[in-house]
Motif scaffolding. Structure first.
Motif, PDB file in Angstrom:
ATOM      1  N   GLY A 270       0.841  -1.199   0.000  1.00  0.00           N
ATOM      2  CA  GLY A 270       0.000   0.000   0.000  1.00  0.00           C
ATOM      3  C   GLY A 270       0.865   1.233   0.000  1.00  0.00           C
ATOM      4  N   LYS A 271       0.324   2.328   0.468  1.00  0.00           N
ATOM      5  CA  LYS A 271       1.048   3.593   0.403  1.00  0.00           C
ATOM      6  C   LYS A 271       2.051   3.772   1.534  1.00  0.00           C
ATOM      7  N   LYS A 272       1.796   3.165   2.686  1.00  0.00           N
ATOM      8  CA  LYS A 272       2.639   3.433   3.852  1.00  0.00           C
ATOM      9  C   LYS A 272       3.789   2.450   4.013  1.00  0.00           C
ATOM     10  N   PHE A 273       3.608   1.199   3.603  1.00  0.00           N
ATOM     11  CA  PHE A 273       4.625   0.164   3.768  1.00  0.00           C
ATOM     12  C   PHE A 273       5.113   0.103   5.220  1.00  0.00           C
ATOM     13  N   ASP A 274       4.175   0.170   6.157  1.00  0.00           N
ATOM     14  CA  ASP A 274       4.543   0.111   7.567  1.00  0.00           C
ATOM     15  C   ASP A 274       4.716  -1.342   8.014  1.00  0.00           C
ATOM     16  N   LEU A 275       5.360  -1.514   9.171  1.00  0.00           N
ATOM     17  CA  LEU A 275       5.641  -2.844   9.694  1.00  0.00           C
ATOM     18  C   LEU A 275       4.360  -3.502  10.188  1.00  0.00           C
ATOM     19  N   ALA A 276       4.061  -4.696   9.666  1.00  0.00           N
ATOM     20  CA  ALA A 276       2.864  -5.431  10.078  1.00  0.00           C
ATOM     21  C   ALA A 276       3.162  -6.329  11.284  1.00  0.00           C
ATOM     22  N   TRP A 277       4.211  -7.133  11.191  1.00  0.00           N
ATOM     23  CA  TRP A 277       4.628  -7.973  12.312  1.00  0.00           C
ATOM     24  C   TRP A 277       6.057  -8.454  12.096  1.00  0.00           C
ATOM     25  N   THR A 278       6.656  -8.968  13.176  1.00  0.00           N
ATOM     26  CA  THR A 278       8.033  -9.437  13.109  1.00  0.00           C
ATOM     27  C   THR A 278       8.204 -10.648  14.014  1.00  0.00           C
ATOM     28  N   PHE A 279       9.270 -11.418  13.771  1.00  0.00           N
ATOM     29  CA  PHE A 279       9.570 -12.615  14.558  1.00  0.00           C
ATOM     30  C   PHE A 279      11.080 -12.757  14.611  1.00  0.00           C
ATOM     31  N   ARG A 280      11.613 -13.262  15.733  1.00  0.00           N
ATOM     32  CA  ARG A 280      13.056 -13.489  15.832  1.00  0.00           C
ATOM     33  C   ARG A 280      13.319 -14.921  16.276  1.00  0.00           C
TER      34      ARG A 280
END
Length: 313
Positions: A270-280
């Motif tokens: 989309g327009k923002k390309f923000d962080l949805a989720w993460t895993f380590r």
């Protein structure tokens, strides 16, 4: 779910190098992959002895990930395409027979450092080398021949990953920290973008955007292809942990990538390309290869410690 291999340090000749390809052969599904020691392997799921080496390219550690593709000159059958030293070797996945009479392509001026791709309406293999050049090898005979003028260059540092072909141009990342754009007729680059760090994995293009990661301080970029590679979004080491170690995967809903400190990220499209989720990964083991989509919102990631993760969005 998660599965961990019994051996954390497999023998180098048996370590998978590059992608695992799911291919339909003789109306049955097969998994095709190549080891870093040069073995081409066909896996028949659920078979008593599933790993069947098709061919061994020699006791040599590969320096560029191989690939699997269907070739028109081979009646559309799947072939292993393996960079070995200064040549590429091409094997029929079903029989192990080699194209061009055996021995591989014409020898190039330097060792191959990128995964081969098709170019010029699938008439040539395009390969990047450690001397900072790309060369074209004829599909029919594996020789430069009349393609001798198809020589692209930008500096002297190696290209890495896999070039991205888009029409009559291709994009490639170099160890000098730049992304280069080349035209179709050889010569120098027609455009370039300073990424601020070396990109080990190939960029990914989806629609009007390119996604590329680096090992430098400026870790991940979203670039606009229609605005001269203007940066739409950037993620630095302040936002992500470690250098980007995989080629990004764009599945329409998310953009996925992994780092050399075992972190896995999903960005919204989309327009923002923000962080949805993460895993380590608990051991912070390096993510290897590239994420693979299983469809239905599931994606697979592999760590260097032998752990395989499957995520469901």
């Amino acid at each position: 779910w998660q599965f961990k291999s019994p051996s954390k340090q497999p023998a180098i000749s048996r370590s998978v190098y590059g992608r695992i390809h799911q291919v339909l052969m003789n109306n049955e599904t097969r998994l095709l992959y190549t080891t870093i020691g040069g073995e081409c392997v066909v896996v028949k799921p659920n078979a008593p002895a599933p790993q069947v080496p098709v061919i061994q390219t020699g006791k040599v550690q590969l320096k560029a990930p191989p690939t699997v593709a269907r070739l028109a000159l081979g009646a559309g059958k799947p072939f292993f395409i393996v960079p070995v030293g200064k040549r590429i070797r091409v094997f029929d996945a079903a029989t192990g027979s080699e194209l061009w009479g055996g021995g591989g392509s014409e020898e190039l001026p330097a060792e191959i450092s990128t995964t081969p791709v098709f170019f010029k309406n699938d008439s040539i293999f395009l390969v990047g080398c450690e001397n900072g050049h790309f060369y074209g090898l004829g599909m029919s005979d594996g020789r430069r021949g009349r393609n001798q003028s198809l020589d692209w260059s930008a500096g002297t540092l190696p290209f890495k990953g896999k070039p991205v072909v888009k029409g009559e141009q291709f994009y490639a990342s170099s160890f000098d920290g730049k992304l280069y754009i080349f035209g179709g007729d050889g010569g120098g680059s027609v455009n370039e973008k300073d990424l601020g760090g070396a990109a080990e994995a190939e960029p990914t293009v989806q629609g009007a955007h390119m996604y590329v990661g680096t090992r430098g301080a400026n870790g991940f970029y979203v670039l606009d292809l229609q605005r001269n590679f203007a940066m739409v979004k950037g993620f630095s080491r302040e936002n992500i942990s470690g250098g980007v170690a995989t080629s990004p995967l764009a599945d329409g809903k998310y953009i996925y990538f992994g780092t050399d400190l075992g972190s896995f990220y999903a960005l919204n499209t989309g327009k923002k390309f923000d962080l949805a989720w993460t895993f380590r990964d608990p051991s912070q083991s390096r993510m290897v290869g590239s994420p693979v989509s299983l469809g239905g919102g599931r994606v697979v990631f592999v760590c260097a410690n032998g752990t395989v993760y499957v995520f469901d969005d």
